[in-house]
Scaffold this motif. Structure first.
Motif, PDB file in Angstrom:
ATOM      1  N   MET A 144     -71.053   4.778  41.982  1.00 63.38           N
ATOM      2  CA  MET A 144     -70.007   4.903  40.963  1.00 63.38           C
ATOM      3  C   MET A 144     -68.670   4.492  41.566  1.00 63.38           C
ATOM      4  O   MET A 144     -68.211   5.088  42.534  1.00 63.38           O
ATOM      5  CB  MET A 144     -69.922   6.352  40.478  1.00 63.38           C
ATOM      6  CG  MET A 144     -71.217   6.872  39.890  1.00 63.38           C
ATOM      7  SD  MET A 144     -70.950   8.528  39.243  1.00 63.38           S
ATOM      8  CE  MET A 144     -72.390   8.691  38.194  1.00 63.38           C
ATOM      9  N   ASP A 145     -68.066   3.473  40.962  1.00 65.97           N
ATOM     10  CA  ASP A 145     -66.785   2.984  41.476  1.00 65.97           C
ATOM     11  C   ASP A 145     -65.653   3.509  40.599  1.00 65.97           C
ATOM     12  O   ASP A 145     -65.400   2.969  39.528  1.00 65.97           O
ATOM     13  CB  ASP A 145     -66.795   1.453  41.522  1.00 65.97           C
ATOM     14  CG  ASP A 145     -65.657   0.907  42.372  1.00 65.97           C
ATOM     15  OD1 ASP A 145     -64.737   1.691  42.706  1.00 65.97           O
ATOM     16  OD2 ASP A 145     -65.685  -0.288  42.695  1.00 65.97           O
ATOM     17  N   GLU A 146     -65.000   4.562  41.040  1.00 62.83           N
ATOM     18  CA  GLU A 146     -63.934   5.215  40.275  1.00 62.83           C
ATOM     19  C   GLU A 146     -64.328   5.396  38.806  1.00 62.83           C
ATOM     20  O   GLU A 146     -63.634   4.918  37.913  1.00 62.83           O
ATOM     21  CB  GLU A 146     -62.641   4.399  40.369  1.00 62.83           C
ATOM     22  CG  GLU A 146     -62.226   4.120  41.809  1.00 62.83           C
ATOM     23  CD  GLU A 146     -60.884   3.417  41.890  1.00 62.83           C
ATOM     24  OE1 GLU A 146     -59.981   3.803  41.119  1.00 62.83           O
ATOM     25  OE2 GLU A 146     -60.738   2.500  42.717  1.00 62.83           O
ATOM     26  N   PRO A 147     -65.408   6.126  38.553  1.00 61.48           N
ATOM     27  CA  PRO A 147     -65.950   6.172  37.190  1.00 61.48           C
ATOM     28  C   PRO A 147     -65.050   6.905  36.204  1.00 61.48           C
ATOM     29  O   PRO A 147     -65.223   6.765  35.004  1.00 61.48           O
ATOM     30  CB  PRO A 147     -67.275   6.921  37.363  1.00 61.48           C
ATOM     31  CG  PRO A 147     -67.052   7.768  38.568  1.00 61.48           C
ATOM     32  CD  PRO A 147     -66.184   6.957  39.481  1.00 61.48           C
TER      33      PRO A 147
ATOM     34  N   LYS B 206     -63.441  -0.044  49.957  1.00 64.36           N
ATOM     35  CA  LYS B 206     -64.406   0.913  49.400  1.00 64.36           C
ATOM     36  C   LYS B 206     -65.353   0.249  48.405  1.00 64.36           C
ATOM     37  O   LYS B 206     -66.573   0.396  48.502  1.00 64.36           O
ATOM     38  CB  LYS B 206     -63.661   2.065  48.672  1.00 64.36           C
ATOM     39  CG  LYS B 206     -62.621   2.775  49.521  1.00 64.36           C
ATOM     40  CD  LYS B 206     -61.881   3.839  48.722  1.00 64.36           C
ATOM     41  CE  LYS B 206     -61.071   3.318  47.551  1.00 64.36           C
ATOM     42  NZ  LYS B 206     -59.884   2.532  47.917  1.00 64.36           N
ATOM     43  N   SER B 207     -64.766  -0.497  47.447  1.00 65.69           N
ATOM     44  CA  SER B 207     -65.608  -1.149  46.436  1.00 65.69           C
ATOM     45  C   SER B 207     -66.514  -2.187  47.077  1.00 65.69           C
ATOM     46  O   SER B 207     -67.701  -2.286  46.745  1.00 65.69           O
ATOM     47  CB  SER B 207     -64.745  -1.820  45.371  1.00 65.69           C
ATOM     48  OG  SER B 207     -63.949  -0.873  44.732  1.00 65.69           O
ATOM     49  N   THR B 208     -65.954  -2.945  48.000  1.00 66.76           N
ATOM     50  CA  THR B 208     -66.744  -3.973  48.680  1.00 66.76           C
ATOM     51  C   THR B 208     -67.951  -3.335  49.358  1.00 66.76           C
ATOM     52  O   THR B 208     -69.073  -3.818  49.234  1.00 66.76           O
ATOM     53  CB  THR B 208     -65.873  -4.691  49.725  1.00 66.76           C
ATOM     54  OG1 THR B 208     -64.733  -5.230  49.067  1.00 66.76           O
ATOM     55  CG2 THR B 208     -66.638  -5.807  50.408  1.00 66.76           C
TER      56      THR B 208
HETATM   57 MG   LIG Z   1     -62.096  -0.631  44.356  1.00 73.35          MG
END
Ligand SMILES: [Mg+2]
Ligand SMILES: Nc1ncnc2c1ncn2[C@@H]1O[C@H](COP(=O)(O)OP(=O)(O)OP(=O)(O)O)[C@@H](O)[C@H]1O
Lengths: 288, 261
Positions: free
Chosen positions: B181-184, B53-55
């Motif tokens: 937004m990455d797990e903000p 997901k982050s990638t």
């Molecule tokens: Mg991640």
């Protein structure tokens, strides 16, 4: 039970040895320098001339030695600070891993060269170059000493500055880049400000090392205790004076006691520099 | 592909990816991802840890470029422009595509300087203009009332939730169209989490928001569309309601009902 206690005692005494040593050194310096206060009196230290052996009138002014040290140290820091800080930035932020692998051993090697060997290099290579370049009568000048001291200070200041830069959280860099900042903007507006306390401490410790250095300056600064602010004049530093004269001075003479005053001044200056460095580090939470 | 009929007719596809493969060195992290992300909507990325997901999120502002040895195949278009074309300007891209990180990361500078950082590096020097941008951005991120009297104090003195809203304000200050937004909210307490969610609700009309979350309820609460990833592949992408009530794929169902992950 007694074994525990003995062990504890051993460790406490090991830990306190360094404190004891510092106190001892201080008392030793104080004791050996004290007679000077009675005769010829403290005022003599403020003379502008250092002529400890003379048939006419001996003079024990520390001022030319202090200016000598200040001149050599100041010049050296003038070169050391930009070179080291830029070098540290390059190694920590810009260099590729291959370049880093290549550069770091060189810096460590530079740090491990004995100062007398560097002094030799200064005498044989640097001094003639400076003599010819500036058309001087002698290449043994404050500038020559400053160059050598720069070589000695650079490894310390680069390594500590690099540590400070590396300890800046990666998240600051991410945030800056994600906002569209270029690498240089990120370095100069986020990373350097965040690492500044550590860089300042590195510079302070480097300065301490430069002030205390003896052998190389003794060999290349020309040893003339004349008060001057010219980089191209021969000078004499506090450390070089002690090293050169301690062997020949007659024990218990005024000259002998005056050398300990030089030691006291040196100790005070390096002590203050170290305290400032520690303060800066603690204040900004870079050291416990 | 169902994607074409997925969004209402008036929705633009702001981000489009075509057969994207992504590699960390020799290790492939993303496989053949083709996806359209709609404009002015909230899209949530869900999936088990390590599924990419982050990638994938970091592809949209080319933040993966900062990691040595990474490589991308396929096309990534934003507003129809291929952002991985050589001619595409990363600075320009990142002004358009803002990012908020998992751990709030304000600079160790004043609150004002944090928000003004982006506009300043993009060349705005006028004090009044900067002050205006800072105030507006802090209002938008619902932080203004809490900090307006102490803009010159260090941002690290704020609470975790306030710091994260400051980071959102900092991202808004450069005027982006898209917010990643990455797990903000994953590092925040429940109350601060609610505030961030409310804030996303307020921003949804003006920004295209893509949010990674591990929290199913959060995805269900705040997003219009949800994408489920598994082992580097996009398994299912649909309206959030559909995903959470009638998922097409068995894997999706297993994940949202908590059978693995
Ligand atoms: Mg991640
Ligand atoms: N910098 C990196 N170098 C090498 N491999 C990486 C790097 N970052 C991530 N990976 C790998 O890529 C894959 C996807 O990671 P990614 O961080 O995108 O997953 P994620 O879905 O965001 O996980 P999480 O939910 O834990 O944040 C993982 O296998 C991970 O190990």
């Amino acid at each position: 039970m007694w074994k525990d206690k003995a062990m504890r005692l051993l460790m406490v005494s090991a830990a306190s040895t360094s404190i004891c040593l510092v106190v001892l050194i201080f008392f030793f310096l104080a004791r050996e320098s004290a007679p000077f206060i009675v005769k010829p009196g403290l005022g003599a230290l403020f003379d502008t001339q250092w002529i400890p052996v003379s048939f006419i009138k001996e003079r024990f002014g520390l001022l030319p030695l202090i200016t000598g040290s200040a001149l050599v140290t100041g010049l050296s820091m003038l070169f050391t600070i930009p070179l080291s800080v830029l070098g540290a930035i390059y190694i920590a932020e810009i260099a590729s891993p291959v370049e880093r692998e290549f550069l770091k051993p060189f810096i460590e090697l530079l740090a491990s060269i004995p100062s007398v060997v560097l002094g030799f290099f200064g005498l044989m290579v640097l001094a003639p170059l400076i003599k010819h370049f500036f058309g001087l009568g002698t290449g043994l000048t404050a500038l020559t000493g400053a160059f050598l001291l720069t070589l000695m200070a650079i490894p310390t200041v680069i390594t500590l500055s690099e540590d400070a830069i590396n300890s800046v959280p990666r998240a600051y860099k991410d945030a800056s880049q994600a906002l569209g900042a270029s690498d240089l903007q990120t370095i100069f507006q986020v990373i350097i400000p965040a690492a500044l306390p550590g860089i300042i401490a590195a510079i302070m410790l480097g300065t301490g090392r430069v002030i205390g250095e003896t052998m190389a300056v003794l060999m290349v600064t020309g040893n003339s205790a004349l008060m001057t602010w010219s980089p191209l004049a021969p000078v004499r530093t506090m450390t070089a004076t002690i090293a050169a004269e301690m062997g020949e001075v007659s024990f218990g003479s005024i000259h002998y006691h005056s050398l300990f005053w030089i030691g006291l001044v040196l100790l005070a200056v390096t002590f203050i520099l170290n305290i400032i460095a520690q303060r800066v580090l603690v204040r900004y939470g870079m050291m416990k | 592909m169902v994607e074409t009929s997925l969004f209402p007719a008036d929705t633009d596809h702001v981000i489009t990816t075509r057969q994207v493969n992504f590699f960390y060195g020799a290790v492939q992290a993303l496989f053949d991802i083709t996806m359209d992300i709609p404009g002015r909507r909230v899209t949530a990325f869900i999936g088990p840890s390590g599924c990419g997901k982050s990638t994938f999120l970091r592809i949209f502002n080319r933040m993966n470029d900062t990691i040595a040895g990474t490589r991308l195949e396929g096309e990534v278009l934003i507003n129809g422009e291929d952002i991985y074309q050589k001619s595409n300007n990363v600075v320009h891209l990142r002004r358009k595509v803002g990012m908020v990180f998992q751990k709030s990361n304000p600079f160790p500078k004043s609150i004002f300087d944090n928000v003004a950082y982006g506009p300043r590096i993009h060349g705005i020097k006028d004090k009044q203009q900067l002050a205006g941008i800072v105030e507006q951005s802090l209002m938008r991120s619902a932080l203004w009332d809490e900090v307006k009297d102490r803009l010159e104090t260090n941002a690290l003195g704020l609470s975790g939730g306030q710091q994260q809203r400051l980071c959102i304000a900092r991202a808004l200050a450069v005027g982006p169209e898209i917010l990643l937004m990455d797990e903000p909210a994953s590092a925040l307490d429940p109350k601060s989490t609610i505030r961030i969610e409310d804030l996303i609700g307020e921003l949804r009309n003006d920004y295209t928001i893509v949010i990674v979350t591990h929290n199913m309820q959060q995805a269900a609460r705040i997003s219009d569309y949800t994408a489920f990833f598994y082992e580097g592949r996009l398994v299912e992408f649909n309206a959030t309601k559909k995903i959470f009530t009638k998922p097409r794929e068995k894997q999706t169902e297993d994940y949202i009902t908590g059978r693995f992950g």
